[in-house]
Every structure is written in structure tokens, then in C-alpha cells.
Design a protein around this motif. Structure first.
Motif, PDB file in Angstrom:
ATOM      1  N   THR A  93       4.189   3.696   7.455  1.00  9.78           N
ATOM      2  CA  THR A  93       2.846   3.677   6.870  1.00  9.78           C
ATOM      3  C   THR A  93       2.927   3.518   5.351  1.00  9.78           C
ATOM      4  N   LEU A  94       3.827   4.254   4.733  1.00 13.19           N
ATOM      5  CA  LEU A  94       4.027   4.106   3.291  1.00 13.19           C
ATOM      6  C   LEU A  94       4.513   2.700   2.947  1.00 13.19           C
ATOM      7  N   SER A  95       5.397   2.156   3.778  1.00 13.30           N
ATOM      8  CA  SER A  95       5.891   0.801   3.536  1.00 13.30           C
ATOM      9  C   SER A  95       4.753  -0.210   3.576  1.00 13.30           C
ATOM     10  N   CYS A  96       3.791   0.024   4.449  1.00 19.75           N
ATOM     11  CA  CYS A  96       2.632  -0.872   4.523  1.00 19.75           C
ATOM     12  C   CYS A  96       1.889  -0.910   3.188  1.00 19.75           C
ATOM     13  N   PHE A  97       1.715   0.245   2.574  1.00 20.61           N
ATOM     14  CA  PHE A  97       0.999   0.283   1.295  1.00 20.61           C
ATOM     15  C   PHE A  97       1.829  -0.299   0.156  1.00 20.61           C
ATOM     16  N   VAL A  98       3.141  -0.123   0.227  1.00 21.82           N
ATOM     17  CA  VAL A  98       4.005  -0.750  -0.775  1.00 21.82           C
ATOM     18  C   VAL A  98       3.895  -2.270  -0.685  1.00 21.82           C
ATOM     19  N   VAL A  99       3.983  -2.797   0.529  1.00 22.05           N
ATOM     20  CA  VAL A  99       3.920  -4.243   0.730  1.00 22.05           C
ATOM     21  C   VAL A  99       2.552  -4.787   0.307  1.00 22.05           C
ATOM     22  N   ALA A 100       1.499  -4.055   0.659  1.00 25.21           N
ATOM     23  CA  ALA A 100       0.154  -4.485   0.259  1.00 25.21           C
ATOM     24  C   ALA A 100       0.027  -4.511  -1.259  1.00 25.21           C
ATOM     25  N   SER A 101       0.586  -3.498  -1.921  1.00 27.56           N
ATOM     26  CA  SER A 101       0.470  -3.437  -3.384  1.00 27.56           C
ATOM     27  C   SER A 101       1.347  -4.471  -4.075  1.00 27.56           C
ATOM     28  N   ALA A 102       2.311  -5.022  -3.322  1.00 27.12           N
ATOM     29  CA  ALA A 102       3.146  -6.101  -3.863  1.00 27.12           C
ATOM     30  C   ALA A 102       2.470  -7.461  -3.708  1.00 27.12           C
ATOM     31  N   THR A 145      -8.069  -4.686  -0.838  1.00 29.99           N
ATOM     32  CA  THR A 145      -6.885  -3.829  -1.008  1.00 29.99           C
ATOM     33  C   THR A 145      -5.629  -4.417  -0.362  1.00 29.99           C
ATOM     34  N   ASN A 146      -5.770  -5.552   0.307  1.00 30.13           N
ATOM     35  CA  ASN A 146      -4.664  -6.228   1.010  1.00 30.13           C
ATOM     36  C   ASN A 146      -4.230  -5.520   2.293  1.00 30.13           C
ATOM     37  N   ILE A 147      -4.939  -4.453   2.706  1.00 26.10           N
ATOM     38  CA  ILE A 147      -4.514  -3.734   3.901  1.00 26.10           C
ATOM     39  C   ILE A 147      -5.719  -3.245   4.702  1.00 26.10           C
ATOM     40  N   ALA A 148      -5.568  -3.323   6.027  1.00 26.37           N
ATOM     41  CA  ALA A 148      -6.552  -2.742   6.935  1.00 26.37           C
ATOM     42  C   ALA A 148      -5.810  -1.841   7.911  1.00 26.37           C
ATOM     43  N   TYR A 149      -6.462  -0.735   8.279  1.00 31.32           N
ATOM     44  CA  TYR A 149      -5.840   0.182   9.243  1.00 31.32           C
ATOM     45  C   TYR A 149      -6.622   0.158  10.548  1.00 31.32           C
ATOM     46  N   THR A 320       1.218   0.912  -5.998  1.00 30.30           N
ATOM     47  CA  THR A 320       1.045   1.402  -4.630  1.00 30.30           C
ATOM     48  C   THR A 320       0.025   2.528  -4.586  1.00 30.30           C
ATOM     49  N   LYS A 321       0.108   3.439  -5.531  1.00 29.00           N
ATOM     50  CA  LYS A 321      -0.883   4.528  -5.606  1.00 29.00           C
ATOM     51  C   LYS A 321      -2.275   3.958  -5.842  1.00 29.00           C
ATOM     52  N   GLU A 322      -2.395   2.996  -6.733  1.00 34.59           N
ATOM     53  CA  GLU A 322      -3.695   2.377  -7.014  1.00 34.59           C
ATOM     54  C   GLU A 322      -4.265   1.720  -5.760  1.00 34.59           C
ATOM     55  N   THR A 323      -3.407   1.036  -5.026  1.00 33.73           N
ATOM     56  CA  THR A 323      -3.851   0.388  -3.793  1.00 33.73           C
ATOM     57  C   THR A 323      -4.341   1.419  -2.789  1.00 33.73           C
ATOM     58  N   PHE A 324      -3.614   2.528  -2.661  1.00 34.70           N
ATOM     59  CA  PHE A 324      -4.018   3.569  -1.722  1.00 34.70           C
ATOM     60  C   PHE A 324      -5.353   4.192  -2.128  1.00 34.70           C
ATOM     61  N   VAL A 325      -5.553   4.431  -3.413  1.00 39.45           N
ATOM     62  CA  VAL A 325      -6.819   5.004  -3.886  1.00 39.45           C
ATOM     63  C   VAL A 325      -7.980   4.053  -3.584  1.00 39.45           C
ATOM     64  N   LYS A 326      -7.788   2.756  -3.838  1.00 40.82           N
ATOM     65  CA  LYS A 326      -8.821   1.763  -3.511  1.00 40.82           C
ATOM     66  C   LYS A 326      -9.101   1.757  -2.011  1.00 40.82           C
ATOM     67  N   PHE A 327      -8.020   1.837  -1.237  1.00 36.65           N
ATOM     68  CA  PHE A 327      -8.157   1.870   0.221  1.00 36.65           C
ATOM     69  C   PHE A 327      -8.985   3.078   0.657  1.00 36.65           C
ATOM     70  N   LEU A 328      -8.713   4.230   0.087  1.00 38.45           N
ATOM     71  CA  LEU A 328      -9.481   5.447   0.429  1.00 38.45           C
ATOM     72  C   LEU A 328     -10.948   5.298   0.039  1.00 38.45           C
ATOM     73  N   ASN A 329     -11.203   4.725  -1.111  1.00 38.99           N
ATOM     74  CA  ASN A 329     -12.590   4.543  -1.556  1.00 38.99           C
ATOM     75  C   ASN A 329     -13.378   3.671  -0.593  1.00 38.99           C
ATOM     76  N   LEU A 330     -12.704   2.706   0.019  1.00 40.44           N
ATOM     77  CA  LEU A 330     -13.383   1.804   0.962  1.00 40.44           C
ATOM     78  C   LEU A 330     -13.455   2.364   2.375  1.00 40.44           C
ATOM     79  N   ASN A 331     -12.522   3.224   2.712  1.00 35.95           N
ATOM     80  CA  ASN A 331     -12.370   3.629   4.119  1.00 35.95           C
ATOM     81  C   ASN A 331     -12.624   5.108   4.388  1.00 35.95           C
ATOM     82  N   SER A 332     -13.172   5.804   3.419  1.00 34.49           N
ATOM     83  CA  SER A 332     -13.447   7.245   3.607  1.00 34.49           C
ATOM     84  C   SER A 332     -14.954   7.506   3.720  1.00 34.49           C
TER      85      SER A 332
END
Length: 332
Positions: A93-102, A145-149, A320-332
Motif C-alpha cells: 500500500t505504501l509502495s502504491c503511494f510512492v509510485v503515484a507520487s513519482a 492524486t494519481n491513485i484510486a483505492y 509521497t506524504k503530499e500525495t497521501f494528504v491530497k488523497f485523504l482530502n478527496l477520499n475522506s
């Protein structure tokens, strides 16, 4: 079901159509939990064969929610079969966010942990993520955010029906094997971790019959991901290779260093430590290794060292942290 169980108890096998029919009926609620548990238990005592596997997969793909509009993003999925009984932290799961942030598109298909403290859905939910099957919301997440869950039970009734039984059994089942190949988006790029070499050969055969760009990984000491605790095997269209951690410029680590903790809170803290670049070297390196092979799946002309560098830059720079924060803002 009684007739089917009697056949299976007599060491008979199902053909593809029979396997498909059983799982379809299971999703429709035609079997009770005791019958489902008995059926699943058969495959704990003997291996699933290829016809049964394809039949089960056919049923799940027929039953899944249509999200084909998301195929245009050509995302990658990074997933392990689970069931390796290693209780690692949420590496894939963490790797997914790293790849998305890349800068790459990722569609993570996941579920609650059945054999570990924290599956992908556990750690997502712990951070406040609200699961959805709304294609427009998933598309927005991929765009921004480059990622969907994709929480598996929302996209497939069969996964939802068997979830209580799988959790109660608490052991590896054939649903662990099916999960990685029933992503409703049907991504053409897959990084799949498996828990033994026999499974590696099975998926190699399966992927050969598809148009997927696949990378199957297995650590030789039994992890369903690149653990850096031992040498690991990588199977892809480029061939088969065995690497040591040292071959890719990363330190070998110890199993205890990858432990995911005993509670959801402990698992969540490790997840946050990695995102905040406050994790141990072992925790960070194992995420970088799995991220790098995903990046190489997308860009096969890059060396693994170049892919590790891309992953490292994304994680250590805070992207990666920035991507995760954006992801949370959209998906929470």
C-alpha cells in the motif's frame, strides 16, 4: 452444495464451469456460512488446480462492478496474495503511494486483512478513507492524486459474502490467490507478490494468457513481496531473475524489522512513519524496493537502480506524504 462437497472430499476436482457456477451461487446467497467454510476448507488441504482457478476468476469478473472507464489511465496495481503469515506492515500500500507520487497512475485493489493485523483496507479506513464504487469519484482521485483505492467487497458481491468466513477462519484461502487478478479495472500492469514458488509458476502461466505487463515477485524465505530478508525471484516478460538485496544496492534486513505490529494503531504508526520519512532504514528500503520494481514495470528501459532513485526522491522529498494528504482530502 452437499453433492459438491462429497465429491471434493473424495479428492475429485471441479471443471471450470462448475467452479464458476458455485462461486456465482455463493455470491447470490444460496449457501450458508457453514457450507462456505466447508467448501473453502477443501482448498486448505489440497491445491487449487488451474481449471478451478479460472472458473472462480470467471465468476468474480462476471459479478464485478463495471469500472472500465478507468482503464484509459492504464494504471498499475501493486498487490500481494497475502497469507504468508509474516504480518508485515503495509508495504504494498505504501509502495502504491510512492509510485503515484513519482508521477505514475495506480489503481490499488485491496481488502481487510484476513491473516494479518492490517490489510490495505484496514490502514485506509484507520486514516479516515471512505470507500466508494462511484466511478466519477475514483476518476477524480486518479486525475488529481494519481491513485484510486478500490475496496474489494464494494466491487464484488462474492468477496463481501465470504468476508466473515475468511476472517473467522483466519488462514490463507484461495480468495487470497484470486484477489490480485480480479481488480475490476482489469489493469494491464500488475506487480504481484506471491508466498511460494508454486504460486509464482501458476501466475506466470495465467499472465502468459493475457495482455498484461506483469511482474511476479517472491522472497525465497516465504514473503509475498520483496522483503530484503533473503534473495528474491522476479518473473516478468523480460524473463526470470533471482536478486539479492545487495544486487540492487540495498541492505539486507531482519524479519523482525518488517513486523506490522499487534494492533491497528501500531500498524498505522508504521505507515505514518514511512510517509513522514521517519521510518527505520529497513522499513524505508523495503518500500523503495517494491516501488522500484513497479516503476520498472512501467518503464522497462530504466535500470532498477534508476527506479530506486525515482522512488527514493519521491519519498524523501515529501512528495509521497503530499500525495497521501491530497488523497485523504478527496477520499475522506
Amino acid at each position: 452444495m452437499k453433492q459438491i462437497l462429497n465429491r471434493l472430499f473424495e479428492h475429485q476436482y471441479l471443471n471450470r464451469d462448475e467452479a464458476k457456477e458455485i462461486l456465482t451461487k455463493m455470491a447470490a446467497g444460496e449457501y450458508n456460512e457453514s457450507q462456505i467454510a466447508a467448501f473453502i476448507s477443501v482448498f486448505l488441504m489440497r491445491s487449487i488446480n488451474i481449471e478451478e482457478f479460472f472458473g472462480f476468476r470467471d465468476a468474480l469478473m462476471n459479478l464485478c462492478t463495471d469500472v472500465t472507464p478507468l482503464q484509459k489511465y492504464d494504471p498499475v496495481d501493486i498487490v500481494g496474495t497475502g497469507g504468508d503469515n509474516k504480518n508485515t506492515f503495509n508495504i504494498s500500500t505504501l509502495s502504491c503511494f510512492v509510485v503515484a507520487s513519482a508521477g505514475y497512475k495506480v489503481a490499488k485493489h485491496g481488502n481487510y486483512g484476513a491473516t494479518s493485523v492490517s490489510g490495505a483496507s484496514n490502514v485506509m479506513e484507520k486514516h479516515g478513507v471512505k470507500f466508494t464504487s462511484d466511478v466519477s469519484l475514483l476518476e477524480k482521485s486518479l486525475d488529481q492524486t494519481n491513485i484510486a483505492y478500490l475496496h474489494a467487497p464494494l466491487f464484488n458481491e462474492a468477496m463481501k459474502v465470504v468476508a466473515p468466513v475468511r476472517k473467522a477462519l483466519g488462514v490463507r484461502t484461495f480468495f487470497n490467490m484470486l484477489g490480485p487478478v480480479v481488480n475490476p479495472i482489469k489493469p494491464k500492469r500488475n506487480i504481484l507478490g506471491v508466498f511460494n514458488l508454486k504460486m509464482s509458476r501458476l501466475y506466470y502461466y495465467i499472465y502468459q494468457n493475457t495482455e498484461c505487463d506483469y511482474t511476479v515477485v517472491h522472497s525465497l524465505d516465504g514473503y509475498d513481496e520483496i522483503s530484503l530478508t533473503d534473495n528474491f525471484k522476479v518473473v516478468s516478460k523480460l524473463g526470470e531473475n533471482i536478486y539479492s538485496p545487495e544486487d540492487i544496492g540495498l541492505e539486507r534486513c531482519k524479519p523482525i524489522e518488517l513486523d506490522g505490529g499487534k494492533t491497528q494503531d501500531e500498524a498505522s504508526k508504521i505507515f505514518d512513519d514511512v510517509l513522514n520519512n521517519e521510518a527505520t532504514i529497513a522499513q524505508k528500503n523495503v518500500v523503495l524496493a517494491n516501488s522500484a520494481f513497479a516503476i520498472q514495470n512501467i518503464n522497462p528501459f530504466l535500470s532498477i537502480e534508476q527506479c530506486i532513485q525515482q522512488a527514493r526522491e519521491a519519498l524523501e522529498s515529501g512528495k509521497t506524504k503530499e500525495t497521501f494528504v491530497k488523497f485523504l482530502n478527496l477520499n475522506s
